[in-house]
Design a protein around this motif. Structure first.
Motif, PDB file in Angstrom:
ATOM      1  N   ASN A 147    -114.348 -10.802  56.056  1.00  0.00           N
ATOM      2  CA  ASN A 147    -114.674 -12.202  55.786  1.00  0.00           C
ATOM      3  C   ASN A 147    -114.460 -13.108  56.996  1.00  0.00           C
ATOM      4  OD1 ASN A 147    -115.327 -11.620  53.094  1.00  0.00           O
ATOM      5  ND2 ASN A 147    -113.180 -11.723  52.502  1.00  0.00           N
ATOM      6  N   VAL A 148    -115.173 -12.837  58.086  1.00  0.00           N
ATOM      7  CA  VAL A 148    -115.086 -13.656  59.287  1.00  0.00           C
ATOM      8  C   VAL A 148    -115.770 -14.994  59.044  1.00  0.00           C
ATOM      9  CG1 VAL A 148    -115.748 -13.815  61.714  1.00  0.00           C
ATOM     10  CG2 VAL A 148    -114.994 -11.638  60.771  1.00  0.00           C
ATOM     11  N   ASP A 149    -115.088 -16.080  59.334  1.00  0.00           N
ATOM     12  CA  ASP A 149    -115.642 -17.413  59.203  1.00  0.00           C
ATOM     13  C   ASP A 149    -116.557 -17.706  60.381  1.00  0.00           C
ATOM     14  OD1 ASP A 149    -115.541 -20.506  59.636  1.00  0.00           O
ATOM     15  OD2 ASP A 149    -114.847 -20.187  57.592  1.00  0.00           O
ATOM     16  N   ALA A 150    -117.623 -18.486  60.129  1.00  0.00           N
ATOM     17  CA  ALA A 150    -118.560 -18.816  61.211  1.00  0.00           C
ATOM     18  C   ALA A 150    -117.854 -19.526  62.358  1.00  0.00           C
ATOM     19  CB  ALA A 150    -119.699 -19.679  60.665  1.00  0.00           C
ATOM     20  N   ARG A 151    -116.791 -20.272  62.047  1.00  0.00           N
ATOM     21  CA  ARG A 151    -116.088 -21.026  63.089  1.00  0.00           C
ATOM     22  C   ARG A 151    -115.367 -20.124  64.077  1.00  0.00           C
ATOM     23  NH1 ARG A 151    -112.988 -24.822  58.915  1.00  0.00           N
ATOM     24  NH2 ARG A 151    -112.947 -22.775  57.927  1.00  0.00           N
ATOM     25  N   SER A 152    -115.096 -18.868  63.672  1.00  0.00           N
ATOM     26  CA  SER A 152    -114.379 -17.958  64.557  1.00  0.00           C
ATOM     27  C   SER A 152    -115.306 -17.221  65.513  1.00  0.00           C
ATOM     28  CB  SER A 152    -113.578 -16.947  63.733  1.00  0.00           C
ATOM     29  OG  SER A 152    -114.443 -16.107  63.004  1.00  0.00           O
ATOM     30  N   LEU A 153    -116.613 -17.426  65.380  1.00  0.00           N
ATOM     31  CA  LEU A 153    -117.570 -16.792  66.281  1.00  0.00           C
ATOM     32  C   LEU A 153    -117.560 -17.486  67.638  1.00  0.00           C
ATOM     33  CD1 LEU A 153    -120.528 -16.335  63.787  1.00  0.00           C
ATOM     34  CD2 LEU A 153    -119.085 -14.523  64.711  1.00  0.00           C
ATOM     35  N   ASP A 154    -117.953 -16.750  68.679  1.00  0.00           N
ATOM     36  CA  ASP A 154    -117.960 -17.299  70.035  1.00  0.00           C
ATOM     37  C   ASP A 154    -118.956 -18.444  70.156  1.00  0.00           C
ATOM     38  OD1 ASP A 154    -116.099 -15.436  70.747  1.00  0.00           O
ATOM     39  OD2 ASP A 154    -117.553 -14.023  71.597  1.00  0.00           O
ATOM     40  N   ASP A 155    -118.679 -19.356  71.099  1.00  0.00           N
ATOM     41  CA  ASP A 155    -119.603 -20.442  71.392  1.00  0.00           C
ATOM     42  C   ASP A 155    -120.797 -19.925  72.189  1.00  0.00           C
ATOM     43  OD1 ASP A 155    -117.980 -22.354  70.185  1.00  0.00           O
ATOM     44  OD2 ASP A 155    -116.823 -22.673  72.017  1.00  0.00           O
ATOM     45  N   LEU A 156    -121.864 -20.711  72.217  1.00  0.00           N
ATOM     46  CA  LEU A 156    -123.012 -20.394  73.054  1.00  0.00           C
ATOM     47  C   LEU A 156    -122.725 -20.850  74.486  1.00  0.00           C
ATOM     48  CD1 LEU A 156    -125.984 -21.479  70.741  1.00  0.00           C
ATOM     49  CD2 LEU A 156    -124.767 -19.297  70.829  1.00  0.00           C
ATOM     50  N   GLU A 157    -123.319 -20.153  75.443  1.00  0.00           N
ATOM     51  CA  GLU A 157    -123.161 -20.539  76.846  1.00  0.00           C
ATOM     52  C   GLU A 157    -124.050 -21.736  77.145  1.00  0.00           C
ATOM     53  OE1 GLU A 157    -121.168 -19.483  79.106  1.00  0.00           O
ATOM     54  OE2 GLU A 157    -120.234 -17.894  77.906  1.00  0.00           O
ATOM     55  N   PRO A 158    -123.485 -22.867  77.604  1.00  0.00           N
ATOM     56  CA  PRO A 158    -124.292 -24.080  77.820  1.00  0.00           C
ATOM     57  C   PRO A 158    -125.362 -23.913  78.893  1.00  0.00           C
ATOM     58  CG  PRO A 158    -122.070 -24.348  78.705  1.00  0.00           C
ATOM     59  CD  PRO A 158    -122.056 -23.080  77.910  1.00  0.00           C
ATOM     60  N   ASP A 159    -125.170 -23.000  79.843  1.00  0.00           N
ATOM     61  CA  ASP A 159    -126.137 -22.825  80.932  1.00  0.00           C
ATOM     62  C   ASP A 159    -127.152 -21.726  80.647  1.00  0.00           C
ATOM     63  OD1 ASP A 159    -124.831 -24.807  82.388  1.00  0.00           O
ATOM     64  OD2 ASP A 159    -123.438 -23.357  83.279  1.00  0.00           O
ATOM     65  N   ASP A 160    -127.095 -21.141  79.463  1.00  0.00           N
ATOM     66  CA  ASP A 160    -128.022 -20.065  79.107  1.00  0.00           C
ATOM     67  C   ASP A 160    -129.376 -20.667  78.755  1.00  0.00           C
ATOM     68  OD1 ASP A 160    -129.383 -17.856  78.036  1.00  0.00           O
ATOM     69  OD2 ASP A 160    -127.528 -16.988  77.265  1.00  0.00           O
ATOM     70  N   ALA A 161    -130.424 -20.239  79.481  1.00  0.00           N
ATOM     71  CA  ALA A 161    -131.747 -20.827  79.284  1.00  0.00           C
ATOM     72  C   ALA A 161    -132.520 -20.171  78.143  1.00  0.00           C
ATOM     73  CB  ALA A 161    -132.548 -20.706  80.578  1.00  0.00           C
ATOM     74  N   ARG A 162    -131.979 -19.107  77.577  1.00  0.00           N
ATOM     75  CA  ARG A 162    -132.699 -18.425  76.507  1.00  0.00           C
ATOM     76  C   ARG A 162    -132.710 -19.271  75.230  1.00  0.00           C
ATOM     77  NH1 ARG A 162    -129.520 -12.829  76.758  1.00  0.00           N
ATOM     78  NH2 ARG A 162    -127.862 -14.368  77.111  1.00  0.00           N
ATOM     79  N   PRO A 163    -133.696 -19.042  74.356  1.00  0.00           N
ATOM     80  CA  PRO A 163    -133.753 -19.810  73.107  1.00  0.00           C
ATOM     81  C   PRO A 163    -132.458 -19.673  72.313  1.00  0.00           C
ATOM     82  CG  PRO A 163    -135.760 -18.530  73.405  1.00  0.00           C
ATOM     83  CD  PRO A 163    -134.809 -18.079  74.472  1.00  0.00           C
ATOM     84  N   ALA A 164    -132.127 -20.712  71.540  1.00  0.00           N
ATOM     85  CA  ALA A 164    -130.892 -20.698  70.757  1.00  0.00           C
ATOM     86  C   ALA A 164    -130.862 -19.520  69.782  1.00  0.00           C
ATOM     87  CB  ALA A 164    -130.729 -22.013  70.008  1.00  0.00           C
ATOM     88  N   SER A 165    -132.016 -19.174  69.228  1.00  0.00           N
ATOM     89  CA  SER A 165    -132.052 -18.060  68.275  1.00  0.00           C
ATOM     90  C   SER A 165    -131.623 -16.761  68.938  1.00  0.00           C
ATOM     91  CB  SER A 165    -133.455 -17.911  67.678  1.00  0.00           C
ATOM     92  OG  SER A 165    -134.411 -17.698  68.710  1.00  0.00           O
ATOM     93  N   GLN A 166    -132.057 -16.540  70.184  1.00  0.00           N
ATOM     94  CA  GLN A 166    -131.678 -15.339  70.904  1.00  0.00           C
ATOM     95  C   GLN A 166    -130.185 -15.345  71.230  1.00  0.00           C
ATOM     96  OE1 GLN A 166    -133.754 -12.470  71.971  1.00  0.00           O
ATOM     97  NE2 GLN A 166    -131.603 -11.836  71.907  1.00  0.00           N
ATOM     98  N   GLN A 167    -129.671 -16.501  71.620  1.00  0.00           N
ATOM     99  CA  GLN A 167    -128.249 -16.603  71.943  1.00  0.00           C
ATOM    100  C   GLN A 167    -127.386 -16.340  70.696  1.00  0.00           C
ATOM    101  OE1 GLN A 167    -127.006 -19.938  74.527  1.00  0.00           O
ATOM    102  NE2 GLN A 167    -129.157 -20.549  74.550  1.00  0.00           N
ATOM    103  N   ILE A 168    -127.781 -16.924  69.571  1.00  0.00           N
ATOM    104  CA  ILE A 168    -127.018 -16.724  68.336  1.00  0.00           C
ATOM    105  C   ILE A 168    -127.090 -15.268  67.900  1.00  0.00           C
ATOM    106  CG2 ILE A 168    -126.899 -17.341  65.885  1.00  0.00           C
ATOM    107  CD1 ILE A 168    -127.957 -20.148  66.765  1.00  0.00           C
ATOM    108  N   ALA A 169    -128.268 -14.664  68.050  1.00  0.00           N
ATOM    109  CA  ALA A 169    -128.405 -13.239  67.732  1.00  0.00           C
ATOM    110  C   ALA A 169    -127.463 -12.405  68.591  1.00  0.00           C
ATOM    111  CB  ALA A 169    -129.852 -12.793  67.927  1.00  0.00           C
TER     112      ALA A 169
END
Length: 288
Positions: free
Chosen positions: A2-24
């Motif tokens: 039961n991992v909470d969404a808040r415990s997942l890593d943040d996205l890299e602010p300088d990553d140019a890839r689409p947000a969907s790819q980063q979240i995946a």
């Protein structure tokens, strides 16, 4: 887990890839490092969208990437689950609870006594009573062995063979659990918590050496009963019998994915076909 969404890593602010790819990628890392175990449900689309400040469509795109990579399976009304490899046993209870989140719940069970089924449905039934789950219907079908007939399992080890007293001991265990399941599910309808709440039980004359759960017709758990020798009390005397080991038997998980030629889809289909064929042919009304 039961991992909470808040415990997942943040996205890299300088990553140019689409947000969907980063979240995946974040979810993929969590799956591969076992933050999410095989068979475990991921955080909801709403929770993930709030966590990363994106639209739900972005989350759906991320989940499609993981599904295409065969890391998750998604089921409408239940969410996304980490794909359980068929060689790895997984836990049943989280999936039964998720099944009860549907408006119309069906649960088919084939096994020896329904003892584990009784335990597995208690939490979702408690949540219905508390108003935390609100299905419109709950329909449970149970297939059990007919213990009024001579059996190979359970039977005496020495002298070898069928023993009506040994069968009656097993039948009492089955009756106790069937009565408890029937009463607790029926109570939901009596209290007006569920519009349609039914339990139907049938028996058949074949030896049972495996257990099967079919949840909402699109998810299957299957396990083998090992045959063991067990010393039990029969008529207040110790008797050594051939028995099945039911509790804590590893269960293997299969879920429909909608993918062509998927082995799990085929297993679910065959499990449904087998259950329905026994139910409508050699099975008869269970007599306590």
């Amino acid at each position: 887990m039961n991992v909470d969404a808040r415990s997942l890593d943040d996205l890299e602010p300088d990553d140019a890839r689409p947000a969907s790819q980063q979240i995946a990628n974040v979810l993929r890392a969590a799956i591969l490092t076992r933050k999410f175990a095989p068979g475990e449900r991921l955080p909801s689309q709403n929770d993930l969208a709030e966590r990363y400040g994106v639209a739900r469509e972005t989350i759906k795109s991320a989940l499609r990437i993981l599904r295409d990579d065969r890391l998750v399976v998604t089921r409408q009304g239940s969410g996304a689950f980490v794909r359980a490899q068929t060689e790895r046993p997984v836990g049943l209870r989280p999936h039964i609870e998720a099944a009860f989140e549907r408006p119309h719940v069906t649960l088919d069970f084939s096994g020896f006594s329904s003892e584990t089924l009784h335990g597995a449905i208690q939490e979702p039934l408690d949540k219905i009573r508390a108003g935390r789950l609100t299905p419109e219907s709950v329909v449970i079908r149970i297939l059990l062995p007919d213990l009024s007939l001579p059996t190979v399992i359970p039977s005496r080890v020495e002298p070898a063979g069928d023993d009506p007293a040994v069968r009656e001991r097993a039948a009492r265990i089955a009756r106790r659990n069937i009565e408890a399941i029937t009463e607790s599910v029926g109570e939901l309808g009596t209290l007006g918590l569920v519009r349609n709440a039914t339990v139907e039980v049938r028996a058949h004359g074949t030896t049972v050496l495996s257990k099967l759960y079919i949840l909402n017709r699109d998810e299957v758990f299957f396990g083998f009963y090992p045959v063991v020798t067990n010393t039990v009390s029969v008529d207040k005397q110790p008797v050594t019998i051939f028995d099945v080991l039911g509790k804590d038997v590893p269960l293997f998980h299969y879920a429909t994915s909608g993918e062509d030629d998927d082995a799990a889809d085929q297993f679910v289909h065959q499990a449904r076909t087998w259950f329905d064929s026994v139910w409508t042919s050699i099975a008869h009304e269970y007599t306590p």
